[in-house]
Write a protein that holds these residues in place. Structure first.
Motif, PDB file in Angstrom:
ATOM      1  N   SER A  13      34.701  48.630  47.533  1.00  0.00           N
ATOM      2  CA  SER A  13      33.358  48.065  47.590  1.00  0.00           C
ATOM      3  C   SER A  13      33.074  47.562  48.999  1.00  0.00           C
ATOM      4  N   HIS A  14      31.806  47.571  49.344  1.00  0.00           N
ATOM      5  CA  HIS A  14      31.396  47.115  50.673  1.00  0.00           C
ATOM      6  C   HIS A  14      30.764  45.732  50.521  1.00  0.00           C
ATOM      7  N   PRO A  15      31.178  44.750  51.334  1.00  0.00           N
ATOM      8  CA  PRO A  15      30.621  43.398  51.204  1.00  0.00           C
ATOM      9  C   PRO A  15      29.087  43.363  51.248  1.00  0.00           C
ATOM     10  N   LYS A  16      28.488  44.247  52.030  1.00  0.00           N
ATOM     11  CA  LYS A  16      27.018  44.181  52.145  1.00  0.00           C
ATOM     12  C   LYS A  16      26.327  44.519  50.822  1.00  0.00           C
ATOM     13  N   ASP A  17      27.015  45.205  49.920  1.00  0.00           N
ATOM     14  CA  ASP A  17      26.408  45.590  48.638  1.00  0.00           C
ATOM     15  C   ASP A  17      26.953  44.806  47.443  1.00  0.00           C
ATOM     16  N   LEU A  18      27.659  43.721  47.712  1.00  0.00           N
ATOM     17  CA  LEU A  18      28.211  42.937  46.596  1.00  0.00           C
ATOM     18  C   LEU A  18      27.141  41.950  46.122  1.00  0.00           C
ATOM     19  N   SER A  19      26.452  42.329  45.043  1.00  0.00           N
ATOM     20  CA  SER A  19      25.306  41.537  44.589  1.00  0.00           C
ATOM     21  C   SER A  19      25.757  40.364  43.711  1.00  0.00           C
ATOM     22  N   ASP A  20      24.877  39.385  43.574  1.00  0.00           N
ATOM     23  CA  ASP A  20      25.154  38.257  42.679  1.00  0.00           C
ATOM     24  C   ASP A  20      25.338  38.755  41.244  1.00  0.00           C
ATOM     25  N   ARG A  21      24.560  39.777  40.897  1.00  0.00           N
ATOM     26  CA  ARG A  21      24.668  40.322  39.526  1.00  0.00           C
ATOM     27  C   ARG A  21      26.051  40.916  39.278  1.00  0.00           C
ATOM     28  N   LEU A  22      26.603  41.555  40.306  1.00  0.00           N
ATOM     29  CA  LEU A  22      27.949  42.123  40.130  1.00  0.00           C
ATOM     30  C   LEU A  22      28.982  40.999  40.021  1.00  0.00           C
ATOM     31  N   ILE A  23      28.804  39.975  40.825  1.00  0.00           N
ATOM     32  CA  ILE A  23      29.732  38.830  40.740  1.00  0.00           C
ATOM     33  C   ILE A  23      29.667  38.229  39.337  1.00  0.00           C
ATOM     34  N   GLU A  24      28.457  38.131  38.809  1.00  0.00           N
ATOM     35  CA  GLU A  24      28.282  37.588  37.462  1.00  0.00           C
ATOM     36  C   GLU A  24      28.962  38.496  36.425  1.00  0.00           C
ATOM     37  N   ALA A  25      28.907  39.808  36.674  1.00  0.00           N
ATOM     38  CA  ALA A  25      29.515  40.751  35.729  1.00  0.00           C
ATOM     39  C   ALA A  25      31.023  40.535  35.603  1.00  0.00           C
ATOM     40  N   PHE A  26      31.649  40.073  36.682  1.00  0.00           N
ATOM     41  CA  PHE A  26      33.089  39.784  36.586  1.00  0.00           C
ATOM     42  C   PHE A  26      33.340  38.722  35.516  1.00  0.00           C
ATOM     43  N   ALA A  27      32.437  37.749  35.467  1.00  0.00           N
ATOM     44  CA  ALA A  27      32.612  36.679  34.500  1.00  0.00           C
ATOM     45  C   ALA A  27      32.233  37.145  33.089  1.00  0.00           C
ATOM     46  N   LYS A  28      31.216  38.015  33.015  1.00  0.00           N
ATOM     47  CA  LYS A  28      30.680  38.373  31.697  1.00  0.00           C
ATOM     48  C   LYS A  28      31.373  39.550  31.024  1.00  0.00           C
ATOM     49  N   CYS A  29      31.886  40.485  31.807  1.00  0.00           N
ATOM     50  CA  CYS A  29      32.480  41.692  31.209  1.00  0.00           C
ATOM     51  C   CYS A  29      33.974  41.476  31.075  1.00  0.00           C
ATOM     52  N   GLU A  30      34.432  41.343  29.837  1.00  0.00           N
ATOM     53  CA  GLU A  30      35.858  40.991  29.661  1.00  0.00           C
ATOM     54  C   GLU A  30      36.786  42.120  30.097  1.00  0.00           C
ATOM     55  N   LYS A  31      36.250  43.349  30.160  1.00  0.00           N
ATOM     56  CA  LYS A  31      37.120  44.467  30.544  1.00  0.00           C
ATOM     57  C   LYS A  31      37.231  44.647  32.056  1.00  0.00           C
ATOM     58  N   LEU A  32      36.289  44.068  32.768  1.00  0.00           N
ATOM     59  CA  LEU A  32      36.328  44.186  34.232  1.00  0.00           C
ATOM     60  C   LEU A  32      37.435  43.263  34.750  1.00  0.00           C
ATOM     61  N   CYS A  33      38.446  43.859  35.371  1.00  0.00           N
ATOM     62  CA  CYS A  33      39.626  43.087  35.791  1.00  0.00           C
ATOM     63  C   CYS A  33      39.269  42.055  36.862  1.00  0.00           C
ATOM     64  N   ASN A  34      40.015  40.957  36.834  1.00  0.00           N
ATOM     65  CA  ASN A  34      39.819  39.886  37.820  1.00  0.00           C
ATOM     66  C   ASN A  34      40.451  40.258  39.147  1.00  0.00           C
ATOM     67  N   TYR A  35      39.913  41.277  39.725  1.00  0.00           N
ATOM     68  CA  TYR A  35      40.493  41.769  40.975  1.00  0.00           C
ATOM     69  C   TYR A  35      39.429  42.519  41.756  1.00  0.00           C
ATOM     70  N   ILE A  36      39.343  42.240  43.042  1.00  0.00           N
ATOM     71  CA  ILE A  36      38.416  43.013  43.869  1.00  0.00           C
ATOM     72  C   ILE A  36      39.053  43.327  45.229  1.00  0.00           C
ATOM     73  N   HIS A  37      38.894  44.579  45.618  1.00  0.00           N
ATOM     74  CA  HIS A  37      39.299  44.971  46.961  1.00  0.00           C
ATOM     75  C   HIS A  37      38.037  44.913  47.810  1.00  0.00           C
ATOM     76  N   LEU A  38      38.017  43.986  48.755  1.00  0.00           N
ATOM     77  CA  LEU A  38      36.797  43.741  49.520  1.00  0.00           C
ATOM     78  C   LEU A  38      37.132  43.790  51.013  1.00  0.00           C
ATOM     79  N   PRO A  39      37.082  45.001  51.591  1.00  0.00           N
ATOM     80  CA  PRO A  39      37.493  45.147  52.989  1.00  0.00           C
ATOM     81  C   PRO A  39      36.641  44.303  53.930  1.00  0.00           C
ATOM     82  N   VAL A  40      37.307  43.489  54.749  1.00  0.00           N
ATOM     83  CA  VAL A  40      36.566  42.663  55.696  1.00  0.00           C
ATOM     84  C   VAL A  40      36.553  43.330  57.077  1.00  0.00           C
ATOM     85  N   GLN A  41      37.628  43.996  57.418  1.00  0.00           N
ATOM     86  CA  GLN A  41      37.826  44.741  58.681  1.00  0.00           C
ATOM     87  C   GLN A  41      38.049  43.856  59.900  1.00  0.00           C
TER      88      GLN A  41
END
Ligand code: 5AD
Ligand code: SF4
Length: 455
Positions: free
Chosen positions: A254-282
Protein backbone atom coordinates in the motif's frame (compact mmCIF):
# COMPACT_ATOMS: atom_id res chain seq x y z
CA UNK A 1 5.74 -35.11 -21.68
CA UNK A 2 8.44 -32.56 -20.91
CA UNK A 3 9.34 -31.34 -17.44
CA UNK A 4 9.99 -27.76 -16.34
CA UNK A 5 11.47 -25.71 -13.55
CA UNK A 6 10.74 -22.06 -12.81
CA UNK A 7 13.39 -19.88 -11.20
CA UNK A 8 11.76 -16.80 -9.72
CA UNK A 9 13.45 -13.57 -8.70
CA UNK A 10 11.80 -10.63 -7.00
CA UNK A 11 8.53 -9.79 -5.32
CA UNK A 12 5.26 -11.59 -4.57
CA UNK A 13 3.88 -10.33 -7.87
CA UNK A 14 6.58 -12.32 -9.67
CA UNK A 15 6.02 -15.31 -7.41
CA UNK A 16 2.37 -15.24 -8.29
CA UNK A 17 3.12 -14.87 -12.01
CA UNK A 18 5.25 -17.99 -11.66
CA UNK A 19 2.30 -19.79 -10.05
CA UNK A 20 0.24 -18.85 -13.10
CA UNK A 21 2.94 -20.02 -15.52
CA UNK A 22 3.12 -23.26 -13.58
CA UNK A 23 -0.68 -23.62 -13.64
CA UNK A 24 -0.81 -23.14 -17.42
CA UNK A 25 2.00 -25.63 -18.05
CA UNK A 26 0.44 -28.20 -15.72
CA UNK A 27 -2.84 -27.82 -17.60
CA UNK A 28 -1.03 -28.79 -20.81
CA UNK A 29 0.51 -31.84 -19.21
CA UNK A 30 4.01 -30.60 -18.40
CA UNK A 31 5.39 -31.71 -15.03
CA UNK A 32 7.32 -29.61 -12.55
CA UNK A 33 10.68 -30.89 -11.35
CA UNK A 34 13.84 -29.63 -9.70
CA UNK A 35 16.08 -32.27 -11.21
CA UNK A 36 17.24 -32.10 -14.81
CA UNK A 37 14.23 -30.30 -16.23
CA UNK A 38 13.74 -30.20 -20.02
CA UNK A 39 12.69 -26.56 -19.79
CA UNK A 40 13.86 -23.81 -17.45
CA UNK A 41 11.91 -20.58 -17.13
CA UNK A 42 13.59 -17.62 -15.44
CA UNK A 43 11.18 -15.05 -14.11
CA UNK A 44 13.27 -11.92 -13.69
CA UNK A 45 13.20 -8.84 -11.47
CA UNK A 46 14.65 -5.42 -12.23
CA UNK A 47 14.03 -3.56 -9.01
CA UNK A 48 17.69 -3.42 -7.96
CA UNK A 49 21.04 -4.00 -9.54
CA UNK A 50 21.84 -7.30 -7.83
CA UNK A 51 18.65 -8.80 -9.32
CA UNK A 52 20.04 -8.02 -12.81
CA UNK A 53 23.38 -9.52 -11.92
CA UNK A 54 21.87 -12.72 -10.56
CA UNK A 55 19.88 -13.16 -13.76
CA UNK A 56 22.88 -12.98 -16.04
CA UNK A 57 24.79 -15.24 -13.62
CA UNK A 58 22.01 -17.83 -13.83
CA UNK A 59 21.95 -17.58 -17.64
CA UNK A 60 25.69 -18.24 -17.72
CA UNK A 61 25.14 -21.47 -15.77
CA UNK A 62 22.33 -22.52 -18.08
CA UNK A 63 24.47 -22.05 -21.16
CA UNK A 64 26.68 -24.87 -19.87
CA UNK A 65 23.62 -27.10 -19.51
CA UNK A 66 22.52 -26.19 -23.02
CA UNK A 67 25.89 -27.01 -24.51
CA UNK A 68 25.79 -30.41 -22.80
CA UNK A 69 22.22 -30.96 -24.01
CA UNK A 70 21.06 -28.75 -26.90
CA UNK A 71 17.46 -30.07 -26.53
CA UNK A 72 17.22 -28.23 -23.27
CA UNK A 73 14.98 -25.14 -23.50
CA UNK A 74 15.67 -21.82 -21.77
CA UNK A 75 12.81 -19.33 -21.43
CA UNK A 76 13.05 -15.89 -19.88
CA UNK A 77 10.32 -13.54 -18.75
CA UNK A 78 9.42 -10.98 -16.10
CA UNK A 79 10.26 -7.35 -15.46
CA UNK A 80 13.70 -7.31 -17.07
CA UNK A 81 12.15 -8.22 -20.41
CA UNK A 82 10.31 -4.90 -20.36
CA UNK A 83 13.60 -3.00 -20.47
CA UNK A 84 15.00 -2.39 -23.91
CA UNK A 85 18.67 -2.41 -22.97
CA UNK A 86 18.17 -5.90 -21.50
CA UNK A 87 16.33 -7.39 -24.48
CA UNK A 88 18.90 -5.87 -26.83
CA UNK A 89 21.65 -7.57 -24.84
CA UNK A 90 19.73 -10.87 -24.83
CA UNK A 91 19.08 -10.73 -28.56
CA UNK A 92 22.67 -9.90 -29.37
CA UNK A 93 24.63 -12.00 -26.93
CA UNK A 94 22.32 -14.84 -25.87
CA UNK A 95 20.87 -16.18 -29.13
CA UNK A 96 20.50 -19.63 -27.61
CA UNK A 97 17.72 -18.43 -25.29
CA UNK A 98 14.61 -20.11 -26.74
CA UNK A 99 11.60 -18.08 -25.61
CA UNK A 100 11.39 -14.47 -24.48
CA UNK A 101 8.15 -13.00 -23.16
CA UNK A 102 7.22 -10.04 -21.00
CA UNK A 103 4.96 -9.14 -18.09
CA UNK A 104 1.98 -8.40 -20.35
CA UNK A 105 1.79 -11.69 -22.25
CA UNK A 106 2.29 -14.39 -19.66
CA UNK A 107 -0.92 -16.00 -20.91
CA UNK A 108 0.66 -16.54 -24.34
CA UNK A 109 3.63 -18.45 -22.99
CA UNK A 110 2.40 -22.06 -23.43
CA UNK A 111 1.63 -21.33 -27.11
CA UNK A 112 4.98 -19.63 -27.58
CA UNK A 113 6.74 -22.62 -26.06
CA UNK A 114 4.95 -25.01 -28.40
CA UNK A 115 5.64 -22.73 -31.36
CA UNK A 116 9.34 -22.89 -30.47
CA UNK A 117 9.31 -26.69 -30.26
CA UNK A 118 7.54 -26.88 -33.64
CA UNK A 119 10.11 -24.53 -35.15
CA UNK A 120 12.88 -26.73 -33.84
CA UNK A 121 11.16 -29.85 -35.17
CA UNK A 122 10.76 -28.24 -38.61
CA UNK A 123 14.19 -26.67 -38.87
CA UNK A 124 16.15 -29.33 -36.99
CA UNK A 125 17.10 -29.39 -33.32
CA UNK A 126 19.83 -27.25 -31.88
CA UNK A 127 23.33 -28.60 -32.20
CA UNK A 128 26.15 -27.69 -29.86
CA UNK A 129 27.69 -25.70 -32.69
CA UNK A 130 24.52 -23.72 -33.14
CA UNK A 131 24.29 -22.97 -29.42
CA UNK A 132 27.78 -21.56 -29.64
CA UNK A 133 27.38 -19.83 -32.98
CA UNK A 134 24.02 -18.11 -32.70
CA UNK A 135 21.55 -19.94 -34.91
CA UNK A 136 18.13 -18.99 -33.63
CA UNK A 137 14.93 -21.01 -33.13
CA UNK A 138 13.73 -18.37 -30.80
CA UNK A 139 10.16 -17.22 -30.19
CA UNK A 140 10.34 -13.67 -28.91
CA UNK A 141 7.24 -11.59 -28.12
CA UNK A 142 6.97 -8.66 -25.73
CA UNK A 143 4.27 -5.98 -25.45
CA UNK A 144 4.82 -2.54 -24.03
CA UNK A 145 1.58 -2.57 -22.08
CA UNK A 146 -1.88 -4.10 -22.32
CA UNK A 147 -5.19 -2.33 -21.74
CA UNK A 148 -7.28 -5.36 -20.80
CA UNK A 149 -6.71 -7.89 -18.05
CA UNK A 150 -6.66 -11.56 -19.00
CA UNK A 151 -8.97 -13.45 -16.64
CA UNK A 152 -9.39 -17.11 -15.82
CA UNK A 153 -5.77 -18.28 -15.94
CA UNK A 154 -5.05 -21.29 -13.74
CA UNK A 155 -2.47 -21.05 -10.96
CA UNK A 156 -0.52 -23.73 -9.12
CA UNK A 157 -0.38 -22.52 -5.54
CA UNK A 158 2.62 -22.98 -3.33
CA UNK A 159 0.34 -23.62 -0.33
CA UNK A 160 -3.05 -25.36 -0.14
CA UNK A 161 -4.31 -23.11 2.63
CA UNK A 162 -3.26 -19.67 1.46
CA UNK A 163 -3.09 -17.85 -1.81
CA UNK A 164 -2.12 -14.65 -3.54
CA UNK A 165 -4.85 -12.86 -5.44
CA UNK A 166 -3.94 -10.11 -7.87
CA UNK A 167 -6.43 -7.29 -7.67
CA UNK A 168 -4.65 -4.70 -9.77
CA UNK A 169 -1.67 -4.48 -12.07
CA UNK A 170 0.83 -1.74 -12.82
CA UNK A 171 1.63 1.57 -11.17
CA UNK A 172 1.03 5.23 -12.00
CA UNK A 173 3.13 6.77 -9.27
CA UNK A 174 6.53 7.14 -10.87
CA UNK A 175 8.58 7.39 -7.71
CA UNK A 176 11.81 8.75 -9.16
CA UNK A 177 13.96 5.75 -8.15
CA UNK A 178 11.56 3.06 -9.32
CA UNK A 179 11.52 1.00 -12.49
CA UNK A 180 8.14 -0.66 -11.86
CA UNK A 181 5.94 1.83 -13.77
CA UNK A 182 8.10 1.10 -16.82
CA UNK A 183 8.13 -2.69 -16.45
CA UNK A 184 4.56 -3.24 -15.28
CA UNK A 185 2.75 -0.50 -17.17
CA UNK A 186 -0.15 1.69 -16.08
CA UNK A 187 -2.57 0.85 -13.27
CA UNK A 188 -5.38 -1.52 -14.19
CA UNK A 189 -7.88 -2.87 -11.67
CA UNK A 190 -9.76 -6.14 -12.01
CA UNK A 191 -13.56 -6.18 -11.86
CA UNK A 192 -14.73 -6.73 -8.26
CA UNK A 193 -16.89 -9.68 -9.38
CA UNK A 194 -13.88 -11.43 -10.88
CA UNK A 195 -11.94 -11.01 -7.64
CA UNK A 196 -14.82 -12.18 -5.44
CA UNK A 197 -15.43 -15.20 -7.71
CA UNK A 198 -11.78 -16.11 -7.59
CA UNK A 199 -11.66 -15.86 -3.80
CA UNK A 200 -14.87 -17.92 -3.41
CA UNK A 201 -13.32 -20.56 -5.66
CA UNK A 202 -10.13 -20.56 -3.62
CA UNK A 203 -12.07 -20.90 -0.36
CA UNK A 204 -13.99 -23.85 -1.82
CA UNK A 205 -10.59 -25.35 -2.58
CA UNK A 206 -9.40 -25.07 1.03
CA UNK A 207 -7.86 -21.60 1.13
CA UNK A 208 -8.15 -19.82 4.48
CA UNK A 209 -6.01 -16.76 3.84
CA UNK A 210 -5.71 -14.52 0.82
CA UNK A 211 -3.09 -11.86 0.19
CA UNK A 212 -4.37 -9.24 -2.20
CA UNK A 213 -1.59 -8.21 -4.51
CA UNK A 214 -0.86 -5.07 -6.44
CA UNK A 215 1.89 -2.52 -6.76
CA UNK A 216 -0.34 -0.08 -4.98
CA UNK A 217 -3.44 -1.97 -3.81
CA UNK A 218 -5.10 0.92 -2.05
CA UNK A 219 -5.43 2.89 -5.27
CA UNK A 220 -7.62 0.01 -6.54
CA UNK A 221 -10.57 1.25 -8.60
CA UNK A 222 -12.56 -1.61 -10.06
CA UNK A 223 -15.70 -1.20 -12.14
CA UNK A 224 -18.52 -3.64 -11.53
CA UNK A 225 -19.63 -5.52 -14.62
CA UNK A 226 -23.38 -5.06 -14.12
CA UNK A 227 -23.78 -1.36 -13.40
CA UNK A 228 -20.26 0.00 -13.92
CA UNK A 229 -20.07 1.29 -10.36
CA UNK A 230 -16.55 2.02 -9.15
CA UNK A 231 -15.39 0.18 -6.06
CA UNK A 232 -12.41 1.38 -4.11
CA UNK A 233 -10.09 -0.83 -2.11
CA UNK A 234 -12.10 -0.49 1.10
CA UNK A 235 -15.31 -1.56 -0.67
CA UNK A 236 -13.48 -4.65 -1.82
CA UNK A 237 -12.23 -5.43 1.72
CA UNK A 238 -15.76 -5.21 3.14
CA UNK A 239 -17.10 -7.54 0.44
CA UNK A 240 -14.29 -10.06 0.97
CA UNK A 241 -14.85 -9.92 4.71
CA UNK A 242 -18.34 -11.32 4.08
CA UNK A 243 -17.14 -14.45 2.30
CA UNK A 244 -17.98 -17.52 4.40
CA UNK A 245 -15.06 -19.82 5.08
CA UNK A 246 -12.42 -17.18 4.40
CA UNK A 247 -10.50 -16.54 7.62
CA UNK A 248 -7.81 -14.02 6.85
CA UNK A 249 -7.26 -11.14 4.45
CA UNK A 250 -3.89 -9.47 3.90
CA UNK A 251 -2.71 -7.06 1.24
CA UNK A 252 0.51 -5.79 -0.23
CA UNK A 253 1.74 -3.17 -1.02
CA UNK A 254 0.00 0.00 0.00
CA UNK A 255 1.07 3.57 -0.63
CA UNK A 256 0.80 6.04 2.29
CA UNK A 257 -0.73 8.69 0.04
CA UNK A 258 -3.75 6.41 -0.59
CA UNK A 259 -4.30 5.15 2.96
CA UNK A 260 -7.76 6.55 3.64
CA UNK A 261 -9.49 6.97 7.00
CA UNK A 262 -12.12 4.53 5.74
CA UNK A 263 -9.48 1.87 5.18
CA UNK A 264 -8.04 2.47 8.64
CA UNK A 265 -11.54 2.06 10.03
CA UNK A 266 -11.93 -1.19 8.07
CA UNK A 267 -9.04 -2.68 10.04
CA UNK A 268 -11.10 -2.22 13.17
CA UNK A 269 -14.41 -3.31 11.63
CA UNK A 270 -13.47 -6.27 9.43
CA UNK A 271 -12.54 -9.17 11.68
CA UNK A 272 -10.88 -11.03 8.81
CA UNK A 273 -8.57 -8.19 7.86
CA UNK A 274 -5.32 -9.02 9.67
CA UNK A 275 -3.80 -6.55 12.12
CA UNK A 276 -0.85 -5.97 9.90
CA UNK A 277 0.11 -3.40 7.30
CA UNK A 278 3.15 -3.04 5.11
CA UNK A 279 3.46 0.71 4.67
CA UNK A 280 6.64 1.67 2.80
CA UNK A 281 8.01 4.98 4.03
CA UNK A 282 11.21 4.98 1.89
CA UNK A 283 12.77 7.93 3.75
CA UNK A 284 12.27 9.97 6.90
CA UNK A 285 13.06 13.37 5.45
CA UNK A 286 10.34 15.37 3.72
CA UNK A 287 12.98 16.79 1.39
CA UNK A 288 14.09 13.37 0.25
CA UNK A 289 10.47 12.23 -0.02
CA UNK A 290 9.84 15.15 -2.32
CA UNK A 291 12.79 14.28 -4.52
CA UNK A 292 11.51 10.70 -4.55
CA UNK A 293 8.09 11.97 -5.70
CA UNK A 294 6.37 10.13 -2.86
CA UNK A 295 3.63 12.76 -2.43
CA UNK A 296 3.58 12.77 1.40
CA UNK A 297 5.72 14.36 4.09
CA UNK A 298 7.35 12.89 7.15
CA UNK A 299 4.64 14.47 9.29
CA UNK A 300 1.82 13.07 7.17
CA UNK A 301 3.33 9.59 7.38
CA UNK A 302 3.71 9.79 11.15
CA UNK A 303 0.12 10.95 11.40
CA UNK A 304 -1.01 7.85 9.48
CA UNK A 305 0.91 5.64 11.89
CA UNK A 306 -0.71 7.42 14.82
CA UNK A 307 -4.18 6.94 13.34
CA UNK A 308 -3.54 3.27 12.60
CA UNK A 309 -2.36 2.59 16.13
CA UNK A 310 -5.24 4.52 17.62
CA UNK A 311 -7.85 2.65 15.55
CA UNK A 312 -6.21 -0.75 15.86
CA UNK A 313 -4.10 -1.08 19.01
CA UNK A 314 -1.44 -3.73 18.45
CA UNK A 315 -1.42 -3.42 14.67
CA UNK A 316 1.92 -4.57 13.28
CA UNK A 317 3.60 -2.22 10.83
CA UNK A 318 6.41 -3.04 8.45
CA UNK A 319 8.11 -0.86 5.89
CA UNK A 320 10.60 -0.42 3.06
CA UNK A 321 13.41 2.11 3.34
CA UNK A 322 15.96 3.19 0.76
CA UNK A 323 19.34 4.37 2.00
CA UNK A 324 21.59 6.66 -0.01
CA UNK A 325 19.07 8.18 -2.40
CA UNK A 326 20.89 10.78 -4.58
CA UNK A 327 21.68 13.93 -2.63
CA UNK A 328 20.79 12.39 0.76
CA UNK A 329 22.72 14.42 3.34
CA UNK A 330 23.82 13.14 6.74
CA UNK A 331 21.05 15.26 8.34
CA UNK A 332 18.44 13.88 5.99
CA UNK A 333 19.61 10.35 6.70
CA UNK A 334 19.40 11.03 10.43
CA UNK A 335 15.77 11.99 9.91
CA UNK A 336 15.24 8.47 8.59
CA UNK A 337 16.89 7.07 11.72
CA UNK A 338 14.73 9.20 13.99
CA UNK A 339 11.56 8.24 12.12
CA UNK A 340 12.50 4.57 12.41
CA UNK A 341 13.01 4.99 16.16
CA UNK A 342 9.79 6.88 16.56
CA UNK A 343 7.64 4.39 14.65
CA UNK A 344 9.41 1.32 16.05
CA UNK A 345 8.57 -0.99 13.16
CA UNK A 346 7.75 -4.66 13.57
CA UNK A 347 9.94 -5.40 10.59
CA UNK A 348 11.56 -3.67 7.66
CA UNK A 349 13.16 -4.22 4.31
CA UNK A 350 16.09 -1.89 3.93
CA UNK A 351 17.73 -1.26 0.58
CA UNK A 352 20.80 0.46 -0.74
CA UNK A 353 19.71 2.88 -3.42
CA UNK A 354 20.55 1.45 -6.83
CA UNK A 355 20.26 3.59 -9.98
CA UNK A 356 17.82 2.07 -12.46
CA UNK A 357 18.36 2.95 -16.10
CA UNK A 358 15.49 5.03 -17.43
CA UNK A 359 14.35 6.42 -14.06
CA UNK A 360 14.82 10.13 -13.22
CA UNK A 361 16.91 9.55 -10.09
CA UNK A 362 19.49 7.57 -12.05
CA UNK A 363 20.30 10.84 -13.86
CA UNK A 364 20.68 12.92 -10.69
CA UNK A 365 24.23 14.20 -10.47
CA UNK A 366 24.63 13.90 -6.71
CA UNK A 367 24.86 10.10 -6.40
CA UNK A 368 26.04 8.92 -2.97
CA UNK A 369 29.32 6.96 -2.78
CA UNK A 370 28.84 3.21 -2.19
CA UNK A 371 30.93 3.34 0.97
CA UNK A 372 28.66 6.00 2.54
CA UNK A 373 25.56 4.04 1.54
CA UNK A 374 26.90 0.93 3.27
CA UNK A 375 27.80 2.74 6.48
CA UNK A 376 24.34 4.36 6.61
CA UNK A 377 22.69 1.06 5.79
CA UNK A 378 24.33 -0.67 8.74
CA UNK A 379 23.37 2.14 11.11
CA UNK A 380 19.76 1.86 9.97
CA UNK A 381 19.63 -1.93 10.21
CA UNK A 382 20.78 -1.77 13.84
CA UNK A 383 17.91 0.54 14.71
CA UNK A 384 15.41 -1.52 12.73
CA UNK A 385 16.52 -4.69 14.50
CA UNK A 386 16.20 -3.09 17.92
CA UNK A 387 12.64 -2.11 16.98
CA UNK A 388 11.73 -5.60 15.77
CA UNK A 389 13.24 -7.14 18.88
CA UNK A 390 11.25 -4.97 21.24
CA UNK A 391 8.00 -5.35 19.27
CA UNK A 392 8.47 -9.14 19.32
CA UNK A 393 9.33 -9.22 23.01
CA UNK A 394 5.91 -7.72 23.76
CA UNK A 395 4.31 -10.93 22.41
CA UNK A 396 5.77 -13.16 25.11
CA UNK A 397 3.00 -14.50 27.34
CA UNK A 398 0.26 -13.81 24.79
CA UNK A 399 -1.82 -16.50 23.12
CA UNK A 400 -1.89 -15.99 19.34
CA UNK A 401 -3.94 -17.56 16.57
CA UNK A 402 -1.37 -19.09 14.24
CA UNK A 403 -2.03 -20.33 10.71
CA UNK A 404 0.33 -23.29 10.33
CA UNK A 405 2.33 -23.14 7.11
CA UNK A 406 4.50 -26.23 7.34
CA UNK A 407 7.30 -28.11 9.05
CA UNK A 408 10.40 -26.20 10.09
CA UNK A 409 13.16 -26.63 7.53
CA UNK A 410 15.85 -27.22 10.13
CA UNK A 411 14.29 -28.71 13.26
CA UNK A 412 12.23 -31.88 13.01
CA UNK A 413 8.95 -31.98 14.96
CA UNK A 414 8.73 -28.20 14.80
CA UNK A 415 6.07 -26.35 12.83
CA UNK A 416 6.14 -22.79 11.44
CA UNK A 417 3.19 -20.51 11.16
CA UNK A 418 2.15 -16.87 11.15
CA UNK A 419 0.16 -14.83 13.61
CA UNK A 420 -2.33 -12.30 12.37
CA UNK A 421 0.44 -9.71 12.73
CA UNK A 422 2.55 -11.75 10.29
CA UNK A 423 4.94 -12.84 13.04
CA UNK A 424 6.72 -16.08 12.32
CA UNK A 425 6.16 -18.59 15.16
CA UNK A 426 7.95 -21.91 15.73
CA UNK A 427 6.31 -24.49 17.95
CA UNK A 428 6.14 -28.23 18.47
CA UNK A 429 3.24 -30.04 16.86
CA UNK A 430 2.12 -32.78 14.47
CA UNK A 431 2.15 -32.16 10.70
CA UNK A 432 -1.63 -32.80 10.54
CA UNK A 433 -1.99 -29.23 11.79
CA UNK A 434 -0.59 -27.76 8.57
CA UNK A 435 -3.21 -25.47 7.09
CA UNK A 436 -5.08 -25.14 10.42
CA UNK A 437 -5.35 -22.13 12.68
CA UNK A 438 -4.24 -23.06 16.20
CA UNK A 439 -3.78 -21.23 19.50
CA UNK A 440 -0.15 -20.85 20.48
CA UNK A 441 1.18 -19.29 23.64
CA UNK A 442 4.31 -17.28 22.93
CA UNK A 443 7.12 -18.37 25.24
CA UNK A 444 10.16 -16.59 23.79
CA UNK A 445 11.06 -14.01 21.19
CA UNK A 446 13.97 -12.82 19.15
CA UNK A 447 14.50 -10.29 16.38
CA UNK A 448 12.91 -12.17 13.50
CA UNK A 449 10.65 -14.79 15.07
CA UNK A 450 8.72 -16.04 18.08
CA UNK A 451 8.78 -19.37 19.86
CA UNK A 452 5.62 -20.86 21.32
CA UNK A 453 3.71 -23.75 22.81
CA UNK A 454 0.34 -24.98 21.60
CA UNK A 455 -2.50 -24.49 24.08
N1 5AD B 1 16.99 1.19 -5.33
C1 5AD B 1 16.80 0.66 -4.10
N2 5AD B 1 15.62 0.22 -3.67
C2 5AD B 1 14.56 0.31 -4.49
N3 5AD B 1 13.29 -0.04 -4.33
C3 5AD B 1 12.63 0.26 -5.46
N4 5AD B 1 13.47 0.79 -6.37
C4 5AD B 1 14.68 0.85 -5.78
C5 5AD B 1 15.96 1.31 -6.19
N5 5AD B 1 16.15 1.84 -7.39
C6 5AD B 1 12.74 -0.60 -3.10
C7 5AD B 1 11.64 0.29 -2.51
C8 5AD B 1 10.40 -0.50 -2.78
C9 5AD B 1 10.92 -1.91 -2.70
C10 5AD B 1 10.05 -2.93 -3.32
O1 5AD B 1 12.15 -1.85 -3.37
O2 5AD B 1 11.87 0.42 -1.14
O3 5AD B 1 9.37 -0.26 -1.84
FE1 SF4 C 1 7.60 1.87 -7.57
FE2 SF4 C 1 6.55 3.98 -6.29
FE3 SF4 C 1 4.99 2.48 -7.92
FE4 SF4 C 1 5.84 1.46 -5.56
S1 SF4 C 1 4.48 3.25 -5.82
S2 SF4 C 1 5.86 0.44 -7.57
S3 SF4 C 1 7.89 2.37 -5.36
S4 SF4 C 1 6.74 3.74 -8.52
Amino acid sequence: MKSYQIITFGCQMNEHDSEVISGMLAQRGYTETEENPDIVIINTCSIRENADKRFFGTLGQLKKVKIANPDFAVCVCGCMMQQEHITTKLRQSYPWVDVIFGTHNIHEFPDMLEEMFEKRAAEGEWTVKQVRSSKEFRVDRIYEDRAEIVEGLPARRLFRHKSFVNIMYGCNNFCTYCIVPYTRGREKSRHPEDILDEVRGLVADGVKEVTLLGQNVNSYKGKTKIDEKTWDFTDLIYALNDIDGLERIRFMTSHPKDLSDRLIEAFAKCEKLCNYIHLPVQAGSSNVLKRMNRKYTREQYLELVRKLREAVPGIAISTDIIVGFPGETEEEFEETLSLAKEVCYDSAFTFLYSPRKGTPAAEYVDQIPEETKHVRFNRLVDIMNEGSKSRNAAFVGRVCRVLVDGPDKKESGILNGRTEEFKLVDFEGPEELIGQIVDVEITASNTFSLRGRMV
